[in-house]
Design a protein around this motif. Structure first.
Motif, short mmCIF file in Angstrom:
data_model
loop_
_atom_site.label_atom_id
_atom_site.label_comp_id
_atom_site.label_asym_id
_atom_site.label_seq_id
_atom_site.Cartn_x
_atom_site.Cartn_y
_atom_site.Cartn_z
N LEU A 148 117.34 -70.72 81.49
CA LEU A 148 117.82 -69.48 80.91
C LEU A 148 116.75 -68.83 80.03
O LEU A 148 116.58 -67.61 80.05
N GLY A 149 116.02 -69.66 79.28
CA GLY A 149 114.98 -69.13 78.42
C GLY A 149 113.90 -68.40 79.20
O GLY A 149 113.51 -67.27 78.85
N VAL A 150 113.41 -69.02 80.28
CA VAL A 150 112.36 -68.40 81.07
C VAL A 150 112.90 -67.20 81.86
O VAL A 150 112.23 -66.16 81.97
N ALA A 151 114.10 -67.33 82.41
CA ALA A 151 114.67 -66.24 83.20
C ALA A 151 114.88 -64.98 82.37
O ALA A 151 114.66 -63.87 82.85
N MET A 152 115.27 -65.15 81.10
CA MET A 152 115.58 -64.00 80.27
C MET A 152 114.34 -63.42 79.58
O MET A 152 114.35 -62.26 79.15
N THR A 153 113.28 -64.22 79.43
CA THR A 153 112.07 -63.72 78.77
C THR A 153 110.97 -63.36 79.76
O THR A 153 110.31 -62.33 79.62
N PHE A 154 110.79 -64.19 80.77
CA PHE A 154 109.75 -63.95 81.77
C PHE A 154 110.34 -63.27 83.00
O PHE A 154 109.91 -62.18 83.39
N GLY A 155 111.33 -63.91 83.61
CA GLY A 155 112.02 -63.32 84.74
C GLY A 155 111.64 -63.92 86.08
O GLY A 155 110.93 -64.92 86.16
N PHE A 156 112.13 -63.30 87.13
CA PHE A 156 111.90 -63.72 88.50
C PHE A 156 111.20 -62.60 89.28
O PHE A 156 111.36 -61.43 88.97
N GLN A 157 110.46 -63.00 90.30
CA GLN A 157 109.90 -62.00 91.20
C GLN A 157 111.04 -61.43 92.03
O GLN A 157 111.72 -62.15 92.76
N THR A 158 111.25 -60.16 91.89
CA THR A 158 112.43 -59.50 92.46
C THR A 158 112.03 -58.26 93.24
O THR A 158 111.15 -57.51 92.82
N GLN A 159 112.68 -58.04 94.37
CA GLN A 159 112.47 -56.79 95.12
C GLN A 159 113.08 -55.63 94.36
O GLN A 159 114.19 -55.75 93.81
N THR A 160 112.38 -54.51 94.32
CA THR A 160 112.84 -53.33 93.60
C THR A 160 113.06 -52.19 94.58
O THR A 160 112.88 -52.33 95.79
N THR A 161 113.42 -51.03 94.03
CA THR A 161 113.64 -49.85 94.89
C THR A 161 112.36 -49.04 95.09
O THR A 161 112.40 -47.95 95.66
N GLU A 162 111.22 -49.57 94.63
CA GLU A 162 109.95 -48.88 94.84
C GLU A 162 109.41 -49.20 96.24
O GLU A 162 109.52 -50.33 96.71
N VAL A 163 108.82 -48.21 96.88
CA VAL A 163 108.31 -48.37 98.24
C VAL A 163 106.92 -49.00 98.21
O VAL A 163 105.99 -48.44 97.61
N ALA A 164 106.78 -50.16 98.86
CA ALA A 164 105.47 -50.83 98.94
C ALA A 164 104.71 -50.38 100.18
O ALA A 164 103.48 -50.45 100.22
N GLY A 165 105.42 -49.94 101.20
CA GLY A 165 104.79 -49.49 102.43
C GLY A 165 105.84 -48.94 103.37
O GLY A 165 107.02 -49.29 103.28
N VAL A 166 105.42 -48.07 104.27
CA VAL A 166 106.34 -47.44 105.22
C VAL A 166 106.00 -47.87 106.63
O VAL A 166 104.83 -47.81 107.05
N GLN A 167 107.01 -48.33 107.38
CA GLN A 167 106.80 -48.70 108.78
C GLN A 167 106.59 -47.43 109.62
O GLN A 167 107.26 -46.42 109.42
N LYS A 168 105.67 -47.55 110.57
CA LYS A 168 105.39 -46.39 111.42
C LYS A 168 106.42 -46.21 112.51
O LYS A 168 106.64 -45.09 112.99
N CYS A 169 107.01 -47.31 112.97
CA CYS A 169 107.93 -47.23 114.10
C CYS A 169 109.08 -48.21 113.91
O CYS A 169 109.07 -49.03 112.99
N VAL A 170 110.05 -48.13 114.78
CA VAL A 170 111.22 -49.02 114.75
C VAL A 170 110.94 -50.22 115.64
O VAL A 170 110.76 -50.07 116.85
N ILE A 171 110.90 -51.42 115.02
CA ILE A 171 110.68 -52.66 115.76
C ILE A 171 111.80 -53.63 115.40
O ILE A 171 112.10 -53.82 114.21
#
Length: 436
Positions: A148-171
């Protein structure tokens, strides 16, 4: 391997070893404090096994550290009751009976005048349950506090709503390819003008703050949709036509199910990941998931043996979720210190490793098998049940349950555990689990 890498690896191993020793000492402190609370004499409190490195006697207890930091113990007087004839010495040539009587005799080896009222087996069952449960419980408390201490102060690597990259096509995700074919349609995200760095703040006019919510909304939509993004400090509304595509299936917790796919709405972009501190409520939920996964891992241990054997003595790959022992965990600790990440990340990873180790100690010791703490707890609970049933049916008190009679089973269990530990040790040395 450079000298710096070697030194950092050694540092990581030493740090983990110190955490291991503290966790063991903390576990045994739970047994010691509650035993003394209930007036049970404890001749020894030791961290480690093998030759004694250091010890000091205070009161009637010898406190010490032994050479091999792979466990620990306290010795309590009178762990097992006397035999039916009241005698303590061994009296049988039968190997199974000999195990029982040897264990019984060892429980009274250091009996001194006045100890008759300080024996473990003479305490009420509920007190014995507390004494035996206190050790694993201390590990659970430590695991929860660290997590709990680390989760509330440091946290976890989490997916966000920011776009990291856009796919060119549907696969289709089941095809496991990145390059587009001429026959592949353009992805809805590309057609809509979504760009790397955009942060999606609303979908179809509804505000979204986290990836899980956004992902569900995308999957539930096939056809036209509006996407509001924050770009260069300003909000912009994009129009997309989501297509049906074969995507990875999610379980009830929102986790991707490897190798399983479903038809759902598809936009076509990769989410950025960030280390995000969790709220207290989210941290508790994540801790609950960690405990549930730990229970599942304990249950799945027998099924892991073939893979361990193949990894140790064959040419099989070591699975990422393969069981690891003290040596393997220490190697992971050493590897953490060599990662090219900020020091805060390394500290958080070491603490999570220690939290996982303490959770494993709790779950493993709660198995209702001798010689584990859970076996003694089960014996005390069975005794309480027998005595209460005798009282209800007005029968004579059956007396203490003789846990020593289960020692042959305890030796078999201990033998299985030793063999499993040796198998894990070999696998940890010749084909260790590695972190990315």
């Amino acid at each position: 391997m450079s000298i710096t890498t070697v030194l950092l690896t050694i540092l990581g191993i030493v740090v983990f070893a110190i955490g291991l020793l503290f966790s063991i000492a903390w576990h045994e402190l739970g047994h010691l404090s509650t035993a003394k609370l209930f007036g049970i004499r404890v001749p020894q409190y030791m961290v480690g096994f093998g030759p004694t490195v250091w010890s000091r006697k205070k009161g009637d207890t010898e406190y010490g550290i032994k050479a091999i930091p792979a466990g620990g113990y306290i010795r309590m007087i009178g762990m097992f009751p006397p035999g039916e004839d009241g005698r303590l010495e061994a009296r049988s040539t039968s190997p199974w009976r000999g195990m029982i009587e040897d264990a019984r005799s060892a429980a009274f080896e250091e009996l001194e005048p006045g100890d008759e009222k300080r024996l473990f087996y003479t305490r009420k069952p509920w007190k014995r349950v507390i004494v035996m449960f206190a050790g694993p419980f201390m590990n659970l408390v430590l695991a929860v506090a660290i997590f709990l201490g680390v989760a509330m102060t440091f946290g976890f690597q989490t997916q966000t709503t920011e776009v990291a990259g856009v796919q060119k096509c549907v696969i289709e995700q089941s095809e496991n390819r990145d390059t587009c074919k001429k026959s592949d349609p353009v992805s809805p995200a590309k057609e809509a003008g979504l760009k790397k760095g955009d942060r999606i703040v609303a979908f179809d006019g509804q505000k979204v703050d986290d990836w899980a919510t956004l992902s569900d909304k995308i999957r539930d939509t096939i056809g036209p949709a509006t996407i509001t993004v924050r770009r260069d400090g300003q909000e912009k509304t994009l129009h997309a036509v989501l297509q049906k595509n074969l995507v990875a299936k999610k379980d009830s917790k929102g986790e991707v199910v490897p190798g399983d796919f479903v038809k759902a709405g598809y936009l076509g972009f990769a989410a950025q990941t960030e280390i995000v501190p969790l709220s207290f409520g989210d941290s508790v939920v994540r801790m609950g998931d960690m405990i549930e996964n730990g229970v599942d891992s304990i249950i799945a241990l027998p099924s892991k043996i073939p893979g361990l054997w193949d990894a140790a003595f064959g040419d099989g790959e070591r699975a990422a979720d393969s069981p690891v022992g003290v040596v393997g965990a220490a190697r992971i600790g050493g590897e953490v210190m060599t990662l090219d990440v900020p020091a805060t990340n390394q500290i958080a990873m070491m603490l999570f490793l220690l939290a996982g180790f303490n959770l494993s100690l709790f779950l493993f010791n709660m198995l209702p098998l001798l010689p584990l703490d859970g076996g003694h707890i089960a014996g005390a609970l069975w005794e309480a049940l027998r005595r209460n049933l005798a009282r209800v049916f007005r029968r004579p008190d059956p007396g203490p349950f003789d846990v020593a009679k289960l020692m042959p089973v305890a030796y078999v269990v201990a033998g299985v555990f030793i063999c499993f530990t040796l198998l894990v040790l070999v696998a940890d040395i010749v084909n260790p689990v590695k972190i990315s």
